[in-house]
Design a protein around this motif. Structure first.
Motif, PDB file in Angstrom:
ATOM      1  N   UNK A 473      -7.563  -0.377 -13.028  1.00 39.56           N
ATOM      2  CA  UNK A 473      -8.311   0.479 -11.753  1.00 39.56           C
ATOM      3  C   UNK A 473      -7.475   1.603 -11.474  1.00 39.56           C
ATOM      4  N   UNK A 474      -8.256   2.518 -11.019  1.00 39.31           N
ATOM      5  CA  UNK A 474      -7.541   3.722 -10.715  1.00 39.31           C
ATOM      6  C   UNK A 474      -7.387   3.809  -9.092  1.00 39.31           C
ATOM      7  N   UNK A 475      -6.699   4.503  -8.404  1.00 39.94           N
ATOM      8  CA  UNK A 475      -6.434   4.601  -6.918  1.00 39.94           C
ATOM      9  C   UNK A 475      -7.998   5.397  -6.337  1.00 39.94           C
TER      10      UNK A 475
ATOM     11  N   UNK B  85     -13.008  -5.186  -5.824  1.00 37.87           N
ATOM     12  CA  UNK B  85     -12.977  -3.716  -6.686  1.00 37.87           C
ATOM     13  C   UNK B  85     -12.411  -2.646  -6.088  1.00 37.87           C
ATOM     14  N   UNK B  86     -12.270  -2.419  -4.671  1.00 38.63           N
ATOM     15  CA  UNK B  86     -11.717  -1.551  -3.947  1.00 38.63           C
ATOM     16  C   UNK B  86     -10.228  -1.553  -4.012  1.00 38.63           C
ATOM     17  N   UNK B  87      -9.538  -2.588  -4.617  1.00 35.42           N
ATOM     18  CA  UNK B  87      -8.077  -2.904  -4.286  1.00 35.42           C
ATOM     19  C   UNK B  87      -7.481  -1.770  -5.182  1.00 35.42           C
ATOM     20  N   UNK B  88      -7.931  -1.119  -5.866  1.00 35.37           N
ATOM     21  CA  UNK B  88      -7.003   0.044  -6.636  1.00 35.37           C
ATOM     22  C   UNK B  88      -6.838   1.183  -5.310  1.00 35.37           C
ATOM     23  N   UNK B  90      -6.905   0.833  -2.181  1.00 35.24           N
ATOM     24  CA  UNK B  90      -6.017   0.509  -1.022  1.00 35.24           C
ATOM     25  C   UNK B  90      -4.493   0.549  -1.856  1.00 35.24           C
ATOM     26  N   UNK B  91      -4.372  -0.057  -2.861  1.00 35.79           N
ATOM     27  CA  UNK B  91      -2.926  -0.139  -3.473  1.00 35.79           C
ATOM     28  C   UNK B  91      -2.354   1.233  -3.690  1.00 35.79           C
ATOM     29  N   UNK B  92      -3.436   2.303  -4.090  1.00 37.00           N
ATOM     30  CA  UNK B  92      -3.121   3.835  -4.295  1.00 37.00           C
ATOM     31  C   UNK B  92      -2.665   4.254  -2.957  1.00 37.00           C
ATOM     32  N   UNK B  93      -3.285   4.015  -2.020  1.00 32.05           N
ATOM     33  CA  UNK B  93      -2.855   4.495  -0.557  1.00 32.05           C
ATOM     34  C   UNK B  93      -1.719   4.113  -0.178  1.00 32.05           C
ATOM     35  N   UNK B  94      -1.270   2.660  -0.374  1.00 32.27           N
ATOM     36  CA  UNK B  94       0.090   1.978   0.023  1.00 32.27           C
ATOM     37  C   UNK B  94       1.023   2.763  -0.988  1.00 32.27           C
ATOM     38  N   UNK B  95       0.822   2.815  -2.249  1.00 30.88           N
ATOM     39  CA  UNK B  95       1.717   3.476  -3.132  1.00 30.88           C
ATOM     40  C   UNK B  95       2.105   4.778  -2.817  1.00 30.88           C
ATOM     41  N   UNK B  96       0.999   5.658  -2.348  1.00 31.72           N
ATOM     42  CA  UNK B  96       1.281   6.871  -1.805  1.00 31.72           C
ATOM     43  C   UNK B  96       2.095   6.887  -0.725  1.00 31.72           C
ATOM     44  N   UNK B  97       1.955   6.024   0.328  1.00 27.70           N
ATOM     45  CA  UNK B  97       2.628   5.926   1.385  1.00 27.70           C
ATOM     46  C   UNK B  97       4.280   5.809   1.202  1.00 27.70           C
ATOM     47  N   UNK B  98       4.291   4.645   0.134  1.00 24.45           N
ATOM     48  CA  UNK B  98       5.632   4.261  -0.477  1.00 24.45           C
ATOM     49  C   UNK B  98       6.474   5.514  -1.174  1.00 24.45           C
TER      50      UNK B  98
END
Lengths: 475, 319
Positions: A473-475, B85-88, B90-98
């Motif tokens: 899954x991509x961001x 299926x939207x977890x990517x 949210x995880x991407x946003x959190x990764x960006x913040x970190x």
């Protein structure tokens, strides 16, 4: 069904080992017969071996019913050999265990005297005199050898001590003389202790047993403080600590705590055991309390003493190691992971997680990453989350080898708005075998903007129908 | 008269306490009154009072307004998505913040402060494990990433608490699936207080969970949004390509809510967010049901097919 073990009363009644149970019942109708449980016997013997480590760290198992204790250099701690033996036998008696023991200068002689003799402590020069009246079985020989010896009239050990050796060896084999020499102390016999001896340990014997967790931890800290000067003298820090708790009823608990870097501070050592005690809380039954606590260091490493400076940059390594130790002490060694990149094109092998065993690994990850060629690291498109095992999806493609038009994943339908690809990744034949199918990866975006990484395994028109999978899954 | 003054003082002090609990700057009126304290001593300088909270400005005025200056560097921020299926996103946003936290630390000369990602194993098996290469391409320095996969929520909370008491991490991501009972208001309050005491940003990543009262400063709802196309060197766009990730950020808990939400693009190379206009397709995208076929009877006891509540009357109890 045959008898394999007898108690004292049964021996008096005239039962014999190997006798049938039916025959025994005929002799004495109300005999109690218990089914043999070898695993339980073994567990009891190992528990006793743990308990015996209060006398010496070198305890070896001997078959199914015996223990060897190497008390070299330990006897004076309990006031001599005789009082050690008396103490051991008295304590075992109070635990409800009937035991026989002997102390001598060789393992073979102790074995013989404990089973067939009556003396308890044998001086080295008395070996021949004590051994002579014992039966041949005292030499730990095979049953048929004993029978053959008996047939020619050699029934006692004394019969062969003085006999010429060459004819004996020729007729009965070299084992007989080896066993005799071992019993006489002429031949060395190595014992293999159950557990490796810790390089350092500190012990505290209590007159009043403790039960509370805080008491145990307080004593642990005290023991760790006693270990500290010795560790400092050696320039070492412990990587593994072991706390032995001897319960008053003879049970011994062994709790180990590993660290991710050499450790020397008593407070942190006690802190580790605080987490360990939380983790083993269910299994640790204090009962009537613990009478002996022993902290040992089975594994240690060189400890770099660092001087604090005034530069103001915080030292990260040490608090991080403390954190890792606490987590791993409580949740097990496999609870923290570091990402490791490797030279592979197959996505699930290119980046894996490795358990953090050592804080130094944080540095080595850096080196490992720099060892991977740059073109692998700037891999074109990789998802932020990857499924451990690709999940099968039902996909519909417009043209056979093209990107999918829509797919159904976890029972919901996604219509694809845009797609990029394919990126073809061939299987690694040296790992997967030559028949493994190639994968065509597509990065797709559905109408709501979700971005996925799909792949098709195999080709249309090939031997098997191609299958579609969701891999990330991509961001 | 005197009684009145005493009452007023009590009310003022209570207000101040509430404001302190809510991390809110005192309203001007109250402060003016406090400054003219009859007792004659001043509490603190005005300046230090206003800059009490350490924040990391994200460079987008609208987002910084919502976050009252920027991402809180001490305390908890909740990031939520509604479907697995939207977890990517949210995880991407959190990764960006970190990644931004890492960058901020690096600029102050503190290189290599680790990021701890605690993902309860249920969450990571449902939505996938964080993938090293992908995170690296995303702008996160994975040389200092530590991942933890605790089995239960309780263990995850314990690890988070332990981590927040160690002043080494530059960000802690705590990923939890759903709304477990073991992470209720009091637990989140505890985490928040720990994070503030430890001066570490804690990102609570709630995967496919509902809105729930928590002690976090802010709660952001993240939805994926269609990406731009890839730019070509001559300034035009490569038709049909998928560019940098775009998020639809809706502030659910904030003092200056923006109900419409913001569309942000994360640029991994620049390591910053850019505001983007929503694509017309995305704006018009009707919330069509995930199941395109006509629904037959909903399978009982399985997720996915459950009807909305209130459709059926409950049958009378049989026993």
């Amino acid at each position: 069904m045959r008898l394999v073990a007898l108690d004292g009363l049964a021996e008096k009644l005239g039962f014999q080992l190997g006798q049938g149970v039916a025959e025994a019942r005929a002799m004495c109708p109300d005999v109690d017969v218990l089914p043999a449980d070898r695993a339980a016997d073994r567990a009891l013997l190992e528990g006793l071996a743990d308990w015996c480590s209060r006398y010496t760290p070198l305890v070896a198992l001997d078959g199914e019913s015996g223990l060897y204790l190497d008390i070299t250099g330990c006897a004076h701690l309990l006031g001599g050999e005789k009082s050690l033996l008396d103490d051991l036998l008295a304590r075992l008696f109070h635990l409800g265990i009937e035991a026989r023991a002997a102390i001598s200068s060789s393992a073979g002689l102790s074995w013989a005297v404990a089973r067939f003799g009556s003396q308890s402590v044998i001086a080295p020069e008395e070996a021949a005199r004590v051994l002579a009246p014992l039966p041949m079985a005292a030499l730990r020989l095979a049953t048929d050898t004993i029978e053959t010896l008996g047939r020619v009239g050699l029934k006692q050990v004394g019969d062969i001590i003085e006999a010429p050796r060459a004819p004996l060896a020729r007729r009965f084999g070299s084992t007989l003389l080896l066993r005799l020499d071992q019993a006489m102390g002429l031949e060395d016999e190595p014992l293999s202790p159950r557990l490796a001896v810790a390089s350092l340990s500190a012990e505290r014997r209590l007159s009043e047993p403790v039960q509370g967790e805080d008491d145990i931890l307080g004593l642990t800290q005290e023991l760790a403080a006693r270990l500290k000067p010795e560790l400092e003298k050696r320039g070492e820090g412990g990587r593994l600590f072991e706390l032995l708790l001897f319960r008053v009823d003879g049970r011994v608990f062994r709790i180990t705590a590993g660290t991710s870097s050499p450790l020397i501070e008593p407070g942190r050592i006690a802190g580790l055991f605080r987490e360990r005690l939380q983790a083993v809380h269910e299994d640790l039954d204090a009962g009537f309390g613990f009478e002996i606590l022993r902290l040992s260091v089975p594994k240690s490493e060189k400890y770099e003493v660092m001087q604090e400076d005034f530069s103001g940059t915080p030292d990260r390594q040490r608090p991080l190691a403390a954190f890792a130790d606490r987590v791993m002490a409580r949740l097990g060694a496999e609870s923290l992971f570091l990402p490791v990149l490797s030279q592979s094109h197959v996505p699930e092998r290119a980046a894996v997680f490795q358990p953090l065993a050592d804080v130094e690994m944080l540095k080595t990850v850096e080196e490992a990453a720099s060892a991977v060629p740059a073109n692998l690291l700037v891999a074109s498109v990789r998802p932020q989350r990857l499924f451990q095992s690709p999940e099968p999806v039902e996909a519909v493609a417009e043209v056979p080898e093209g990107p999918p038009r829509s797919f159904r994943w976890r029972r919901s339908l996604h219509r694809i708005a845009r797609a990029e690809g394919p990126e073809r990744i061939a299987a690694e034949w040296w790992v997967d075998g030559e028949k493994a199918a190639e994968r065509d990866y597509f990065r797709v975006e559905d109408e709501r903007g979700r971005r996925f990484w799909l792949f098709r395994e195999g080709h249309y028109g090939g031997p098997t129908q191609p299958r579609w999978f969701m891999h990330g899954v991509f961001a | 008269m005197a009684e009145n003054a005493v009452q007023r003082e009590t009310v003022l002090s209570l207000r101040e306490t509430i404001a302190r609990i809510e991390n809110r700057r005192l309203p001007g009126v109250v402060k003016a009154v406090k400054a003219a304290d009859p007792a004659g001593f001043r509490r603190k300088e005005e300046g230090s009072q206003t800059s009490g909270r350490k924040v990391l400005p994200l460079g987008i005025p609208e987002l910084d307004d919502i976050l009252e200056g920027g991402l809180p560097l001490e305390g908890m921020t909740e990031i939520r998505n509604s479907e697995t299926r939207d977890a990517g996103a949210a995880a991407g946003f959190a990764t960006a913040l970190s990644a931004l936290c890492q960058q901020a630390r690096r600029q102050t000369g503190d290189v290599g402060a680790p990021v701890l990602w605690i993902s309860q194993s249920l969450a990571s098996t449902e939505a996938g494990l964080p993938y090293g290469l992908g995170l690296k391409a995303y702008g996160l320095d994975i040389r200092s990433l530590i991942l933890s996969l605790p089995r239960t929520v309780k263990d995850a909370l314990w690890i988070a608490e332990t981590a927040l008491s160690v002043p080494v991490f530059c960000a802690v991501i705590l990923e939890i699936r759903g709304n477990p009972a073991s992470l209720a208001l009091s637990e989140s309050r505890r985490l928040h207080v720990r994070a503030r005491a430890g001066r570490i940003p804690l990102l609570l990543l709630r995967q496919s969970g509902h809105e729930e009262a928590s002690s976090a400063f802010f709660r952001l709802h993240i939805e994926p949004a269609p990406a731009r196309e890839r730019p070509l060197p001559d300034g035009s766009m490569l038709c049909g390509s998928i560019g940098h990730p775009v998020f639809h950020v809706i502030a659910e808990k904030s003092r200056s809510p923006a109900p419409v939400g913001l569309f942000l693009e994360w640029n991994p190379h620049d390591r910053r967010f850019y505001p983007v206009e929503p694509l017309p397709a995305a704006a018009a995208a009707d919330p069509e049901p995930a199941h395109s076929i006509a629904r037959l009877s909903a399978s009982s006891g399985r997720p996915g097919g459950a009807d909305t509540l209130g459709h059926l009357l409950a049958f009378p109890r049989a026993s």
